[in-house]
Motif scaffolding. Structure first.
Motif, PDB file in Angstrom:
ATOM      1  N   PHE A  32       0.831  -1.197   0.000  1.00 25.91           N
ATOM      2  CA  PHE A  32       0.000   0.000   0.000  1.00 25.91           C
ATOM      3  C   PHE A  32       0.875   1.259   0.000  1.00 25.91           C
ATOM      4  O   PHE A  32       1.814   1.362   0.792  1.00 25.91           O
ATOM      5  CB  PHE A  32      -0.879   0.060   1.257  1.00 25.91           C
ATOM      6  N   LYS A  33       0.531   2.194  -0.848  1.00 29.02           N
ATOM      7  CA  LYS A  33       1.109   3.535  -0.763  1.00 29.02           C
ATOM      8  C   LYS A  33       0.081   4.407  -0.053  1.00 29.02           C
ATOM      9  O   LYS A  33      -0.970   4.716  -0.601  1.00 29.02           O
ATOM     10  CB  LYS A  33       1.426   4.105  -2.142  1.00 29.02           C
ATOM     11  N   ALA A  34       0.399   4.787   1.184  1.00 26.83           N
ATOM     12  CA  ALA A  34      -0.545   5.547   1.995  1.00 26.83           C
ATOM     13  C   ALA A  34      -0.280   7.038   1.856  1.00 26.83           C
ATOM     14  O   ALA A  34       0.865   7.487   1.837  1.00 26.83           O
ATOM     15  CB  ALA A  34      -0.444   5.134   3.459  1.00 26.83           C
ATOM     16  N   VAL A  35      -1.371   7.788   1.763  1.00 26.11           N
ATOM     17  CA  VAL A  35      -1.311   9.248   1.695  1.00 26.11           C
ATOM     18  C   VAL A  35      -2.143   9.794   2.848  1.00 26.11           C
ATOM     19  O   VAL A  35      -3.331   9.483   2.960  1.00 26.11           O
ATOM     20  CB  VAL A  35      -1.845   9.777   0.355  1.00 26.11           C
ATOM     21  N   SER A  36      -1.511  10.573   3.715  1.00 29.92           N
ATOM     22  CA  SER A  36      -2.214  11.174   4.847  1.00 29.92           C
ATOM     23  C   SER A  36      -2.691  12.569   4.465  1.00 29.92           C
ATOM     24  O   SER A  36      -1.888  13.418   4.072  1.00 29.92           O
ATOM     25  CB  SER A  36      -1.279  11.248   6.061  1.00 29.92           C
ATOM     26  N   GLN A  37      -3.999  12.801   4.578  1.00 31.48           N
ATOM     27  CA  GLN A  37      -4.586  14.099   4.270  1.00 31.48           C
ATOM     28  C   GLN A  37      -5.087  14.726   5.569  1.00 31.48           C
ATOM     29  O   GLN A  37      -5.872  14.110   6.291  1.00 31.48           O
ATOM     30  CB  GLN A  37      -5.742  13.953   3.282  1.00 31.48           C
ATOM     31  N   THR A  38      -4.623  15.932   5.855  1.00 35.25           N
ATOM     32  CA  THR A  38      -4.969  16.591   7.121  1.00 35.25           C
ATOM     33  C   THR A  38      -6.084  17.620   6.966  1.00 35.25           C
ATOM     34  O   THR A  38      -6.333  18.403   7.880  1.00 35.25           O
ATOM     35  CB  THR A  38      -3.719  17.257   7.726  1.00 35.25           C
ATOM     36  N   SER A  39      -6.753  17.607   5.833  1.00 38.77           N
ATOM     37  CA  SER A  39      -7.918  18.458   5.613  1.00 38.77           C
ATOM     38  C   SER A  39      -9.063  17.607   5.088  1.00 38.77           C
ATOM     39  O   SER A  39      -8.861  16.743   4.225  1.00 38.77           O
ATOM     40  CB  SER A  39      -7.606  19.573   4.606  1.00 38.77           C
ATOM     41  N   LEU A  40     -10.260  17.864   5.591  1.00 40.71           N
ATOM     42  CA  LEU A  40     -11.428  17.124   5.122  1.00 40.71           C
ATOM     43  C   LEU A  40     -11.887  17.588   3.745  1.00 40.71           C
ATOM     44  O   LEU A  40     -12.834  17.021   3.195  1.00 40.71           O
ATOM     45  CB  LEU A  40     -12.568  17.260   6.140  1.00 40.71           C
ATOM     46  N   GLU A  41     -11.217  18.576   3.195  1.00 34.38           N
ATOM     47  CA  GLU A  41     -11.568  19.029   1.848  1.00 34.38           C
ATOM     48  C   GLU A  41     -11.380  17.930   0.811  1.00 34.38           C
ATOM     49  O   GLU A  41     -11.978  17.985  -0.271  1.00 34.38           O
ATOM     50  CB  GLU A  41     -10.739  20.257   1.469  1.00 34.38           C
ATOM     51  N   VAL A  42     -10.569  16.928   1.141  1.00 33.70           N
ATOM     52  CA  VAL A  42     -10.391  15.811   0.220  1.00 33.70           C
ATOM     53  C   VAL A  42     -11.716  15.089  -0.028  1.00 33.70           C
ATOM     54  O   VAL A  42     -11.895  14.421  -1.053  1.00 33.70           O
ATOM     55  CB  VAL A  42      -9.323  14.837   0.764  1.00 33.70           C
ATOM     56  N   LEU A  43     -12.662  15.242   0.884  1.00 37.39           N
ATOM     57  CA  LEU A  43     -13.967  14.600   0.740  1.00 37.39           C
ATOM     58  C   LEU A  43     -14.927  15.408  -0.131  1.00 37.39           C
ATOM     59  O   LEU A  43     -16.047  14.967  -0.384  1.00 37.39           O
ATOM     60  CB  LEU A  43     -14.603  14.384   2.115  1.00 37.39           C
ATOM     61  N   ASP A  44     -14.485  16.563  -0.585  1.00 39.22           N
ATOM     62  CA  ASP A  44     -15.352  17.393  -1.431  1.00 39.22           C
ATOM     63  C   ASP A  44     -15.462  16.864  -2.852  1.00 39.22           C
ATOM     64  O   ASP A  44     -16.409  17.203  -3.568  1.00 39.22           O
ATOM     65  CB  ASP A  44     -14.832  18.836  -1.474  1.00 39.22           C
ATOM     66  N   ASP A  45     -14.493  16.058  -3.272  1.00 41.60           N
ATOM     67  CA  ASP A  45     -14.441  15.571  -4.656  1.00 41.60           C
ATOM     68  C   ASP A  45     -14.916  14.117  -4.686  1.00 41.60           C
ATOM     69  O   ASP A  45     -14.150  13.190  -4.408  1.00 41.60           O
ATOM     70  CB  ASP A  45     -13.008  15.685  -5.188  1.00 41.60           C
ATOM     71  N   ALA A  46     -16.163  13.903  -5.038  1.00 38.11           N
ATOM     72  CA  ALA A  46     -16.747  12.560  -5.011  1.00 38.11           C
ATOM     73  C   ALA A  46     -16.057  11.633  -6.004  1.00 38.11           C
ATOM     74  O   ALA A  46     -15.804  10.459  -5.689  1.00 38.11           O
ATOM     75  CB  ALA A  46     -18.240  12.647  -5.319  1.00 38.11           C
ATOM     76  N   GLU A  47     -15.730  12.133  -7.178  1.00 39.44           N
ATOM     77  CA  GLU A  47     -15.097  11.283  -8.188  1.00 39.44           C
ATOM     78  C   GLU A  47     -13.710  10.847  -7.744  1.00 39.44           C
ATOM     79  O   GLU A  47     -13.342   9.679  -7.888  1.00 39.44           O
ATOM     80  CB  GLU A  47     -15.014  12.029  -9.521  1.00 39.44           C
ATOM     81  N   ALA A  48     -12.924  11.759  -7.191  1.00 41.51           N
ATOM     82  CA  ALA A  48     -11.581  11.409  -6.731  1.00 41.51           C
ATOM     83  C   ALA A  48     -11.632  10.405  -5.589  1.00 41.51           C
ATOM     84  O   ALA A  48     -10.780   9.510  -5.495  1.00 41.51           O
ATOM     85  CB  ALA A  48     -10.829  12.670  -6.299  1.00 41.51           C
ATOM     86  N   LEU A  49     -12.624  10.525  -4.720  1.00 42.82           N
ATOM     87  CA  LEU A  49     -12.743   9.583  -3.605  1.00 42.82           C
ATOM     88  C   LEU A  49     -12.911   8.153  -4.096  1.00 42.82           C
ATOM     89  O   LEU A  49     -12.399   7.214  -3.485  1.00 42.82           O
ATOM     90  CB  LEU A  49     -13.937   9.951  -2.729  1.00 42.82           C
ATOM     91  N   ARG A  50     -13.607   8.000  -5.179  1.00 44.33           N
ATOM     92  CA  ARG A  50     -13.873   6.654  -5.697  1.00 44.33           C
ATOM     93  C   ARG A  50     -12.631   5.997  -6.285  1.00 44.33           C
ATOM     94  O   ARG A  50     -12.652   4.798  -6.608  1.00 44.33           O
ATOM     95  CB  ARG A  50     -14.997   6.713  -6.740  1.00 44.33           C
ATOM     96  N   SER A  51     -11.541   6.747  -6.425  1.00 49.44           N
ATOM     97  CA  SER A  51     -10.316   6.191  -7.017  1.00 49.44           C
ATOM     98  C   SER A  51      -9.419   5.503  -5.987  1.00 49.44           C
ATOM     99  O   SER A  51      -8.463   4.810  -6.362  1.00 49.44           O
ATOM    100  CB  SER A  51      -9.525   7.298  -7.718  1.00 49.44           C
ATOM    101  N   TRP A  52      -9.687   5.680  -4.691  1.00 49.21           N
ATOM    102  CA  TRP A  52      -8.835   5.090  -3.661  1.00 49.21           C
ATOM    103  C   TRP A  52      -9.128   3.600  -3.494  1.00 49.21           C
ATOM    104  O   TRP A  52     -10.265   3.165  -3.649  1.00 49.21           O
ATOM    105  CB  TRP A  52      -9.019   5.805  -2.331  1.00 49.21           C
ATOM    106  N   ASP A  53      -8.092   2.833  -3.166  1.00 48.71           N
ATOM    107  CA  ASP A  53      -8.266   1.400  -2.930  1.00 48.71           C
ATOM    108  C   ASP A  53      -8.733   1.110  -1.512  1.00 48.71           C
ATOM    109  O   ASP A  53      -9.270   0.033  -1.255  1.00 48.71           O
ATOM    110  CB  ASP A  53      -6.963   0.649  -3.211  1.00 48.71           C
TER     111      ASP A  53
END
Length: 213
Positions: A32-53
Protein backbone atom coordinates in the motif's frame (compact mmCIF):
# COMPACT_ATOMS: atom_id res chain seq x y z
CA UNK A 1 0.62 -0.78 -5.26
CA UNK A 2 -2.74 -0.20 -3.63
CA UNK A 3 -3.57 3.38 -2.66
CA UNK A 4 -4.67 4.15 0.91
CA UNK A 5 -6.18 7.47 1.98
CA UNK A 6 -5.66 8.21 5.68
CA UNK A 7 -7.91 11.02 6.93
CA UNK A 8 -5.70 12.50 9.67
CA UNK A 9 -6.90 15.04 12.20
CA UNK A 10 -9.37 15.73 14.96
CA UNK A 11 -8.72 15.38 18.68
CA UNK A 12 -4.98 15.26 19.39
CA UNK A 13 -5.30 12.87 22.33
CA UNK A 14 -5.30 9.92 19.93
CA UNK A 15 -2.10 11.17 18.26
CA UNK A 16 -3.49 11.12 14.72
CA UNK A 17 -0.28 12.32 13.04
CA UNK A 18 1.83 9.70 14.80
CA UNK A 19 -0.69 7.00 13.92
CA UNK A 20 -0.68 8.06 10.26
CA UNK A 21 3.12 7.91 10.19
CA UNK A 22 3.16 4.46 11.77
CA UNK A 23 0.49 3.10 9.44
CA UNK A 24 2.25 4.53 6.39
CA UNK A 25 5.41 2.66 7.36
CA UNK A 26 3.58 -0.56 8.21
CA UNK A 27 1.47 -0.59 5.06
CA UNK A 28 4.22 -0.07 2.50
CA UNK A 29 5.68 -3.61 2.83
CA UNK A 30 2.13 -4.93 2.44
CA UNK A 31 1.73 -3.26 -0.94
CA UNK A 32 0.00 0.00 0.00
CA UNK A 33 1.11 3.53 -0.76
CA UNK A 34 -0.55 5.55 1.99
CA UNK A 35 -1.31 9.25 1.70
CA UNK A 36 -2.21 11.17 4.85
CA UNK A 37 -4.59 14.10 4.27
CA UNK A 38 -4.97 16.59 7.12
CA UNK A 39 -7.92 18.46 5.61
CA UNK A 40 -11.43 17.12 5.12
CA UNK A 41 -11.57 19.03 1.85
CA UNK A 42 -10.39 15.81 0.22
CA UNK A 43 -13.97 14.60 0.74
CA UNK A 44 -15.35 17.39 -1.43
CA UNK A 45 -14.44 15.57 -4.66
CA UNK A 46 -16.75 12.56 -5.01
CA UNK A 47 -15.10 11.28 -8.19
CA UNK A 48 -11.58 11.41 -6.73
CA UNK A 49 -12.74 9.58 -3.61
CA UNK A 50 -13.87 6.65 -5.70
CA UNK A 51 -10.32 6.19 -7.02
CA UNK A 52 -8.83 5.09 -3.66
CA UNK A 53 -8.27 1.40 -2.93
CA UNK A 54 -9.06 1.93 0.77
CA UNK A 55 -9.96 4.79 3.11
CA UNK A 56 -8.77 4.82 6.73
CA UNK A 57 -10.54 7.37 8.97
CA UNK A 58 -8.15 8.70 11.62
CA UNK A 59 -10.16 11.71 12.78
CA UNK A 60 -11.62 11.63 16.30
CA UNK A 61 -14.69 13.88 16.57
CA UNK A 62 -14.77 16.62 13.93
CA UNK A 63 -17.65 17.34 11.59
CA UNK A 64 -18.50 16.70 7.95
CA UNK A 65 -20.51 18.95 5.70
CA UNK A 66 -23.64 17.42 4.23
CA UNK A 67 -21.86 17.08 0.88
CA UNK A 68 -18.74 15.52 2.43
CA UNK A 69 -20.84 12.97 4.29
CA UNK A 70 -22.71 12.04 1.12
CA UNK A 71 -19.49 11.77 -0.89
CA UNK A 72 -17.74 9.68 1.75
CA UNK A 73 -20.54 7.23 2.47
CA UNK A 74 -21.39 7.09 -1.22
CA UNK A 75 -17.83 6.15 -2.20
CA UNK A 76 -17.81 3.27 0.28
CA UNK A 77 -21.30 2.17 -0.77
CA UNK A 78 -20.02 2.09 -4.33
CA UNK A 79 -17.17 -0.25 -3.45
CA UNK A 80 -14.31 1.67 -1.81
CA UNK A 81 -13.16 -0.34 1.23
CA UNK A 82 -12.99 1.23 4.70
CA UNK A 83 -10.96 0.25 7.76
CA UNK A 84 -10.65 2.08 11.05
CA UNK A 85 -9.77 1.76 14.68
CA UNK A 86 -10.58 3.17 18.10
CA UNK A 87 -11.76 6.80 18.25
CA UNK A 88 -10.29 7.77 14.90
CA UNK A 89 -13.10 5.84 13.25
CA UNK A 90 -15.52 4.84 16.02
CA UNK A 91 -15.77 8.37 17.45
CA UNK A 92 -15.37 10.27 14.19
CA UNK A 93 -17.89 12.86 13.01
CA UNK A 94 -20.21 12.52 16.00
CA UNK A 95 -23.86 12.70 15.15
CA UNK A 96 -23.41 12.05 11.43
CA UNK A 97 -25.96 9.26 11.20
CA UNK A 98 -24.96 8.09 7.72
CA UNK A 99 -21.33 7.77 8.76
CA UNK A 100 -22.25 5.93 11.98
CA UNK A 101 -24.58 3.59 10.11
CA UNK A 102 -21.85 2.88 7.56
CA UNK A 103 -19.24 2.17 10.24
CA UNK A 104 -21.54 -0.26 12.07
CA UNK A 105 -21.34 1.36 15.48
CA UNK A 106 -20.14 4.35 17.43
CA UNK A 107 -18.50 5.27 20.73
CA UNK A 108 -20.58 6.46 23.66
CA UNK A 109 -18.08 6.24 26.54
CA UNK A 110 -15.28 4.39 28.30
CA UNK A 111 -16.17 4.22 32.00
CA UNK A 112 -13.44 1.58 32.44
CA UNK A 113 -9.80 2.27 31.65
CA UNK A 114 -7.52 -0.56 32.73
CA UNK A 115 -7.19 -4.32 32.39
CA UNK A 116 -9.62 -6.45 30.41
CA UNK A 117 -9.62 -9.55 28.23
CA UNK A 118 -10.30 -9.62 24.49
CA UNK A 119 -11.72 -12.86 23.02
CA UNK A 120 -11.74 -13.81 19.35
CA UNK A 121 -15.10 -15.45 18.76
CA UNK A 122 -14.70 -15.93 15.00
CA UNK A 123 -11.64 -18.15 14.52
CA UNK A 124 -12.45 -18.93 10.87
CA UNK A 125 -12.16 -15.45 9.39
CA UNK A 126 -8.86 -14.80 7.57
CA UNK A 127 -8.57 -11.71 9.77
CA UNK A 128 -8.37 -13.77 12.97
CA UNK A 129 -7.02 -17.14 11.82
CA UNK A 130 -3.95 -18.09 13.83
CA UNK A 131 -4.37 -15.34 16.42
CA UNK A 132 -4.62 -16.38 20.09
CA UNK A 133 -8.06 -17.31 21.36
CA UNK A 134 -7.85 -14.42 23.81
CA UNK A 135 -5.38 -11.93 25.17
CA UNK A 136 -5.03 -9.60 28.13
CA UNK A 137 -5.22 -5.92 27.29
CA UNK A 138 -4.79 -2.66 29.20
CA UNK A 139 -6.37 0.45 27.72
CA UNK A 140 -9.66 2.28 27.33
CA UNK A 141 -12.52 -0.20 27.12
CA UNK A 142 -14.99 1.27 24.68
CA UNK A 143 -18.72 1.14 25.34
CA UNK A 144 -20.31 1.18 21.89
CA UNK A 145 -23.73 1.29 20.29
CA UNK A 146 -23.64 -1.19 17.43
CA UNK A 147 -25.56 -2.29 14.35
CA UNK A 148 -27.06 -5.74 15.00
CA UNK A 149 -26.08 -6.69 11.45
CA UNK A 150 -22.30 -6.55 12.02
CA UNK A 151 -20.19 -9.72 11.92
CA UNK A 152 -18.42 -9.73 15.30
CA UNK A 153 -14.85 -11.02 15.27
CA UNK A 154 -13.84 -10.21 18.86
CA UNK A 155 -15.58 -9.19 22.04
CA UNK A 156 -15.03 -8.40 25.71
CA UNK A 157 -17.14 -8.51 28.86
CA UNK A 158 -18.07 -5.02 29.98
CA UNK A 159 -19.00 -4.64 33.64
CA UNK A 160 -20.96 -1.44 34.15
CA UNK A 161 -23.55 -0.40 36.73
CA UNK A 162 -23.86 -3.93 38.07
CA UNK A 163 -24.45 -5.72 34.78
CA UNK A 164 -22.19 -7.57 32.38
CA UNK A 165 -22.50 -6.88 28.65
CA UNK A 166 -20.82 -8.74 25.82
CA UNK A 167 -19.31 -5.82 23.95
CA UNK A 168 -17.97 -6.14 20.38
CA UNK A 169 -14.32 -5.15 20.00
CA UNK A 170 -13.78 -5.89 16.29
CA UNK A 171 -16.17 -6.49 13.43
CA UNK A 172 -16.74 -6.51 9.70
CA UNK A 173 -19.76 -5.46 7.70
CA UNK A 174 -20.86 -4.70 4.18
CA UNK A 175 -22.02 -1.24 3.11
CA UNK A 176 -23.39 -1.59 -0.39
CA UNK A 177 -20.41 -2.96 -2.33
CA UNK A 178 -17.86 -1.69 0.20
CA UNK A 179 -16.18 -3.92 2.77
CA UNK A 180 -15.70 -2.44 6.25
CA UNK A 181 -13.46 -3.46 9.13
CA UNK A 182 -13.38 -1.80 12.56
CA UNK A 183 -11.61 -2.45 15.85
CA UNK A 184 -12.12 -0.48 19.05
CA UNK A 185 -8.55 -1.25 20.16
CA UNK A 186 -5.52 0.99 19.69
CA UNK A 187 -5.81 4.12 21.83
CA UNK A 188 -2.36 5.38 20.75
CA UNK A 189 0.35 3.96 18.46
CA UNK A 190 2.41 2.96 21.53
CA UNK A 191 -0.08 0.13 22.11
CA UNK A 192 1.09 -1.51 18.88
CA UNK A 193 4.40 -2.22 20.58
CA UNK A 194 2.90 -3.14 23.96
CA UNK A 195 0.31 -5.45 22.35
CA UNK A 196 1.52 -6.57 18.89
CA UNK A 197 -1.70 -8.51 18.29
CA UNK A 198 -3.55 -5.16 18.05
CA UNK A 199 -1.37 -4.02 15.15
CA UNK A 200 -1.57 -7.45 13.51
CA UNK A 201 -5.37 -7.42 13.77
CA UNK A 202 -5.65 -3.96 12.24
CA UNK A 203 -3.30 -4.69 9.35
CA UNK A 204 -5.18 -7.91 8.64
CA UNK A 205 -8.45 -5.98 8.72
CA UNK A 206 -7.11 -3.45 6.23
CA UNK A 207 -5.94 -6.19 3.90
CA UNK A 208 -9.26 -8.03 4.19
CA UNK A 209 -11.25 -4.90 3.43
CA UNK A 210 -9.06 -4.25 0.39
CA UNK A 211 -9.65 -7.78 -0.88
CA UNK A 212 -6.13 -9.04 -0.16
CA UNK A 213 -7.10 -11.71 2.41
Amino acid sequence: MKSALILTGGWEGHQPSQLADRLTAELEPLGFKAVSQTSLEVLDDAEALRSWDIIIPNWTMGALTKEQSANFTGAVHGGVPLAGMHGGAGDAFRGDLNYEWMMGGHFVGHPHVGDYTVRFIDRVSPITAGLPAEFAYHSEQYYLLVDPGIEVLAETDYLYEGRVCRMPVAWTKQWGRGRIFYTALGHTPAEFDQFPVVLDLFLRGIRWAAGLL
